[in-house]
Design an enzyme around this catalytic site. Structure first.
Site, short mmCIF file in Angstrom:
data_model
loop_
_atom_site.label_atom_id
_atom_site.label_comp_id
_atom_site.label_asym_id
_atom_site.label_seq_id
_atom_site.Cartn_x
_atom_site.Cartn_y
_atom_site.Cartn_z
N ALA A 112 12.04 4.57 4.25
CA ALA A 112 10.86 3.70 4.08
C ALA A 112 10.98 2.56 5.08
CB ALA A 112 10.78 3.19 2.66
N ILE A 144 7.74 -0.59 0.21
CA ILE A 144 7.97 0.74 -0.37
C ILE A 144 9.38 0.84 -0.93
CG2 ILE A 144 8.16 3.22 0.16
CD1 ILE A 144 5.79 2.89 2.04
N VAL A 186 22.02 2.07 10.10
CA VAL A 186 22.35 3.48 9.90
C VAL A 186 22.44 4.16 11.27
CG1 VAL A 186 21.52 5.66 8.92
CG2 VAL A 186 21.33 3.54 7.61
N LYS A 189 1.92 2.69 -8.55
CA LYS A 189 1.74 1.76 -9.67
C LYS A 189 1.80 2.51 -11.01
CE LYS A 189 1.81 -0.79 -6.56
NZ LYS A 189 1.97 -0.32 -5.18
N HIS A 195 -4.71 -22.33 -22.22
CA HIS A 195 -3.32 -22.40 -22.70
C HIS A 195 -3.15 -21.43 -23.86
CE1 HIS A 195 0.55 -24.03 -23.84
NE2 HIS A 195 0.11 -24.08 -25.10
N ARG A 231 5.27 2.30 8.73
CA ARG A 231 4.31 3.39 8.92
C ARG A 231 3.71 3.29 10.31
NH1 ARG A 231 2.66 5.98 4.37
NH2 ARG A 231 0.52 6.25 5.08
N ALA A 278 14.21 -2.24 3.08
CA ALA A 278 13.94 -3.06 1.89
C ALA A 278 12.58 -3.73 2.03
CB ALA A 278 15.03 -4.11 1.71
P1 FAD Z 1 -5.44 5.92 4.69
O1 FAD Z 1 -5.47 5.52 3.28
O2 FAD Z 1 -4.16 6.36 5.28
O3 FAD Z 1 -6.52 7.08 4.85
C1 FAD Z 1 -6.73 7.76 6.05
C2 FAD Z 1 -7.36 9.12 5.75
O4 FAD Z 1 -7.74 9.72 6.98
C3 FAD Z 1 -6.38 10.09 5.10
O5 FAD Z 1 -6.97 10.69 3.96
C4 FAD Z 1 -6.11 11.13 6.18
O6 FAD Z 1 -5.88 12.42 5.65
C5 FAD Z 1 -7.42 11.09 6.96
N1 FAD Z 1 -7.29 11.55 8.35
C6 FAD Z 1 -6.36 11.20 9.28
N2 FAD Z 1 -6.60 11.81 10.46
C7 FAD Z 1 -7.72 12.55 10.27
C8 FAD Z 1 -8.48 13.42 11.11
N3 FAD Z 1 -8.18 13.61 12.40
N4 FAD Z 1 -9.56 14.05 10.57
C9 FAD Z 1 -9.90 13.87 9.27
N5 FAD Z 1 -9.23 13.07 8.44
C10 FAD Z 1 -8.16 12.40 8.92
N6 FAD Z 1 -1.53 -1.10 -0.10
C11 FAD Z 1 -1.97 -2.04 -0.95
O7 FAD Z 1 -2.86 -2.82 -0.59
N7 FAD Z 1 -1.45 -2.15 -2.22
C12 FAD Z 1 -0.48 -1.33 -2.66
O8 FAD Z 1 -0.03 -1.46 -3.80
C13 FAD Z 1 0.01 -0.32 -1.78
N8 FAD Z 1 0.96 0.53 -2.18
C14 FAD Z 1 1.38 1.53 -1.34
C15 FAD Z 1 2.37 2.38 -1.78
C16 FAD Z 1 2.82 3.40 -0.95
C17 FAD Z 1 3.89 4.33 -1.44
C18 FAD Z 1 2.23 3.55 0.34
C19 FAD Z 1 2.67 4.68 1.24
C20 FAD Z 1 1.25 2.70 0.79
C21 FAD Z 1 0.82 1.67 -0.05
N9 FAD Z 1 -0.15 0.75 0.36
C22 FAD Z 1 -0.57 -0.23 -0.49
C23 FAD Z 1 -0.75 0.82 1.70
C24 FAD Z 1 -2.14 1.50 1.62
O9 FAD Z 1 -1.99 2.78 1.05
C25 FAD Z 1 -2.74 1.60 3.01
O10 FAD Z 1 -2.77 0.33 3.62
C26 FAD Z 1 -4.16 2.13 2.94
O11 FAD Z 1 -4.21 3.39 2.31
C27 FAD Z 1 -4.76 2.25 4.33
O12 FAD Z 1 -6.09 2.67 4.21
P2 FAD Z 1 -6.84 3.44 5.40
O13 FAD Z 1 -8.17 3.80 4.84
O14 FAD Z 1 -6.76 2.66 6.64
O15 FAD Z 1 -5.98 4.77 5.65
P1 NAI Z 2 7.73 -2.41 5.62
O1 NAI Z 2 7.35 -2.78 6.99
O2 NAI Z 2 7.19 -3.16 4.46
O3 NAI Z 2 9.33 -2.43 5.47
C1 NAI Z 2 10.15 -1.64 6.25
C2 NAI Z 2 11.56 -2.21 6.19
O4 NAI Z 2 12.43 -1.29 6.82
C3 NAI Z 2 11.70 -3.53 6.92
O5 NAI Z 2 12.36 -4.46 6.09
C4 NAI Z 2 12.52 -3.17 8.16
O6 NAI Z 2 13.36 -4.23 8.58
C5 NAI Z 2 13.34 -2.01 7.63
N1 NAI Z 2 13.85 -1.10 8.64
C6 NAI Z 2 13.29 -0.74 9.82
N2 NAI Z 2 14.08 0.16 10.46
C7 NAI Z 2 15.14 0.38 9.66
C8 NAI Z 2 16.29 1.20 9.75
N3 NAI Z 2 16.50 1.98 10.79
N4 NAI Z 2 17.19 1.17 8.73
C9 NAI Z 2 17.01 0.37 7.65
N5 NAI Z 2 15.94 -0.44 7.53
C10 NAI Z 2 15.02 -0.42 8.51
O7 NAI Z 2 7.35 -0.85 5.50
P2 NAI Z 2 7.31 0.12 4.27
O8 NAI Z 2 8.07 -0.42 3.12
O9 NAI Z 2 7.65 1.46 4.80
O10 NAI Z 2 5.77 0.09 3.89
C11 NAI Z 2 4.79 0.45 4.88
C12 NAI Z 2 3.52 -0.33 4.67
O11 NAI Z 2 2.90 0.07 3.47
C13 NAI Z 2 3.79 -1.82 4.54
O12 NAI Z 2 3.45 -2.44 5.76
C14 NAI Z 2 2.90 -2.30 3.46
O13 NAI Z 2 1.87 -3.06 4.00
C15 NAI Z 2 2.33 -1.03 2.83
N6 NAI Z 2 2.70 -1.05 1.41
C16 NAI Z 2 2.17 -2.02 0.62
C17 NAI Z 2 2.52 -2.11 -0.69
C18 NAI Z 2 1.91 -3.18 -1.51
O14 NAI Z 2 0.98 -3.82 -1.05
N7 NAI Z 2 2.41 -3.43 -2.71
C19 NAI Z 2 3.44 -1.16 -1.32
C20 NAI Z 2 3.97 -0.19 -0.39
C21 NAI Z 2 3.58 -0.15 0.92
#
Ligand code: FAD
Ligand code: NAI
Length: 474
Positions: free
Chosen positions: A278, A191, A244, A57, A453, A281, A188
């Site tokens: 992307a 991420i 791909v 963000k 408004h 996950r 798409a």
């Molecule tokens: P995580 O945040 O993954 O935290 C898990 C922690 O556990 C990590 O720090 C890891 O190092 C630790 N860990 C793992 N294994 C061990 C171990 N064996 N011992 C000790 N520590 C360990 N979600 C939203 O709601 N809004 C968004 O805008 C958004 N944007 C995102 C953008 C990106 C680029 C990405 C990648 C994700 C985004 N997400 C977003 C998804 C969000 O980040 C995750 O859903 C969220 O962080 C999950 O929370 P969690 O606590 O389950 O796990």
């Molecule tokens: P995603 O599940 O949102 O999207 C992955 C996309 O990749 C799907 O459209 C899928 O059809 C496509 N795909 C799968 N295999 C493929 C391939 N071989 N070639 C081309 N396309 C393929 O997963 P993403 O974007 O990686 O994000 C992971 C998670 O992180 C999401 O589930 C989301 O919940 C969280 N996230 C949330 C955000 C938010 O809340 N704003 C921002 C970023 C991530």
């Protein structure tokens, strides 16, 4: 007697929130997390704070300002010539924001008397955890209750292995030190669209290759179609049905081979400067000692839990991304609060039907509840109210009139069943819909609610009116 009442493994938004809530409720808590920043310092907050929600963000906001100055400032009479972006300053700002927030969690831990250990946790029994600290030192502790919140990691494709700074995951895609000329993105999803937006606004030519034939399949169809059209118009090239088959890295050159259904399955080649993978996950369940304890995973590798988030082993709970469902920060945090409160006998629940989704494109995409397709599958009769942003005074003043709000309500009871938004600040607008659905409001309730408004939220008001064909401004 155990060393702690509760041990939380993972300090992401699920784990750190669970730890704080447990401590607030009087429990003695330890939280173990292995994450360290690039200086080797422990950094709480998990994926969300370190390499997810927050840094993405920060870059979305920086790139939005840049794009505004270059493309729209003139309309406001603002002369902004020779606007340039210094990527290292932009990245340093991002890092500073992340640091402030991760340190904020450390302060909250201190305030709540939570012990924090940096290291990799391994479950030895239902009450014992071994921790390998980052200097190799081994520590053992015991806890009456264990909460696993280890989150998730980017999925790697066998034919597109992550490699240095060329073929990267989302963390790599948030860390580029200059603006690549051509960026390819596989996927798409949330991420792909957010990273694609950032780098496209900064000047990269972005091509997204999506495997599926449908764009954002879980979103409302009309909103998804409008979003696809809008993002393409912004210059983000999104190709659906792109399979791909190989990614070849030779020296500095990346060659992506893909089958395109549009061309009858013919193989095409594409050479970006960077490739971001992307495609979803996967849960972090390896090297945790789950198998030895008999904790079961589902077919996708997520930890199996009951309604109370307890695993098959009494006293071991799991929350957040590691148990599946929406992989969203706020969903994990709610589960953390629920488990903590249930440990002291409260009856907290998580209402999964009202978890909001947001994708931070321009405009933003947000929704809560059911789509039309889901209602049709379930045989539910519904009414629709729509309001296009072009009819909103506030959207006009903002100069952001692309967008649409759709509200779905039960045809008999008028209860709101879903709200789908493509609009500026949809991430904020959606909260009203979540609140309405949490209180099981009808569209009439929303129509009776006075909205200030001129605001974008009036569009939601108008969508509620439109359900009864009494929209004022359309
Ligand atoms: P995580 O945040 O993954 O935290 C898990 C922690 O556990 C990590 O720090 C890891 O190092 C630790 N860990 C793992 N294994 C061990 C171990 N064996 N011992 C000790 N520590 C360990 N979600 C939203 O709601 N809004 C968004 O805008 C958004 N944007 C995102 C953008 C990106 C680029 C990405 C990648 C994700 C985004 N997400 C977003 C998804 C969000 O980040 C995750 O859903 C969220 O962080 C999950 O929370 P969690 O606590 O389950 O796990
Ligand atoms: P995603 O599940 O949102 O999207 C992955 C996309 O990749 C799907 O459209 C899928 O059809 C496509 N795909 C799968 N295999 C493929 C391939 N071989 N070639 C081309 N396309 C393929 O997963 P993403 O974007 O990686 O994000 C992971 C998670 O992180 C999401 O589930 C989301 O919940 C969280 N996230 C949330 C955000 C938010 O809340 N704003 C921002 C970023 C991530």
């Amino acid at each position: 007697m155990a060393d702690y009442q509760v041990a939380v493994i993972g300090a992401g938004p699920a784990g750190y929130v669970a730890a704080i809530r447990c401590a607030q409720l009087g429990m003695q808590v330890v939280c173990i997390d292995k994450h360290v920043d690039d200086k080797g310092k422990s950094a709480l907050g998990g994926t969300c704070l370190n390499v997810g929600c927050i840094p993405s963000k920060a870059l979305l906001d920086s790139s939005h300002h840049y794009a505004f100055l270059r493309q729209h400032a003139k309309e406001h009479g603002i002369q902004a010539e020779n606007v340039r972006i210094d990527i290292s300053t932009m990245q340093a700002r991002k890092t500073k924001i992340v640091q402030m927030l991760t340190r904020g969690i450390a302060s909250l831990f201190k305030k709540n008397n939570i012990t924090h250990i940096t290291g990799q946790a391994l479950l030895r029994s239902d009450k014992q955890i071994d921790i390998t600290q980052n200097d190799g030192h081994l520590q053992t502790l015991t806890a009456e209750t264990i909460i696993i919140a280890t989150g998730s990691s980017p999925t790697e494709l066998p034919f597109a292995k992550f490699h240095s700074d060329k073929v990267v995951d989302s963390s790599g895609g948030l860390a580029f030190e200059n603006v690549p000329e051509r960026i390819g993105i596989l996927g798409a999803g949330a991420i792909g669209l957010e990273l694609g937006s950032i780098w496209s606004r900064l000047g990269s030519k972005v091509d997204i290759l999506e495997l599926s034939s449908e764009f954002l399949p879980t979103a409302d169809r009309k909103i998804a179609d409008l979003a696809l059209k809008t993002l393409k118009k912004q210059g983000i090239n999104i190709g659906l049905n792109r399979k791909v088959t190989s990614v070849l890295l030779q020296g500095e050159e990346i060659t992506v081979a893909f089958e395109s259904q549009e061309n009858g399955g013919r193989i095409e080649f594409y050479q970006p400067d960077k490739l971001i993978v992307a495609v979803g996950r996967r849960p972090n369940t390896r090297n945790l000692g789950l198998e030895a304890l008999g904790i079961q995973l589902d077919t996708h590798g997520f930890i199996q839990v009951g309604e109370d988030k307890q695993t098959q082993i009494a006293g071991i709970y799991a929350i957040g991304d590691v148990i599946g469902g929406p992989m969203l920060a706020h969903k994990g945090s709610e589960e953390g609060i629920m488990v903590a409160e249930r440990l002291v006998g409260q009856h907290t629940t998580v209402n999964y039907a009202t978890v909001p989704w947001v994708i931070y494109t321009t405009p933003e995409i947000a929704w809560v509840g059911s789509t039309e397709a889901q209602l049709q599958t379930r045989g539910i009769n519904y009414k629709i109210g729509e309001f296009p942003l072009i009819a909103s005074g506030r959207a006009r003043a903002l100069g952001e009139t692309t967008g649409l709000i759709r509200m779905l309500a039960d045809a008999q009871t008028d209860r709101i069943l879903g709200v789908h938004i493509f609009a500026p600040q949809a991430s904020e607008l959606i909260s009203e819909a979540v609140l309405a659905m949490t209180f099981e409001a009808s569209s009439e309730d929303l129509a009776c609610t006075i909205h200030a408004h001129p605001t974008l939220s009036e569009s939601l008001h108008e969508a509620a009116f439109a359900i009864d064909n009494r929209g004022i401004h359309i």
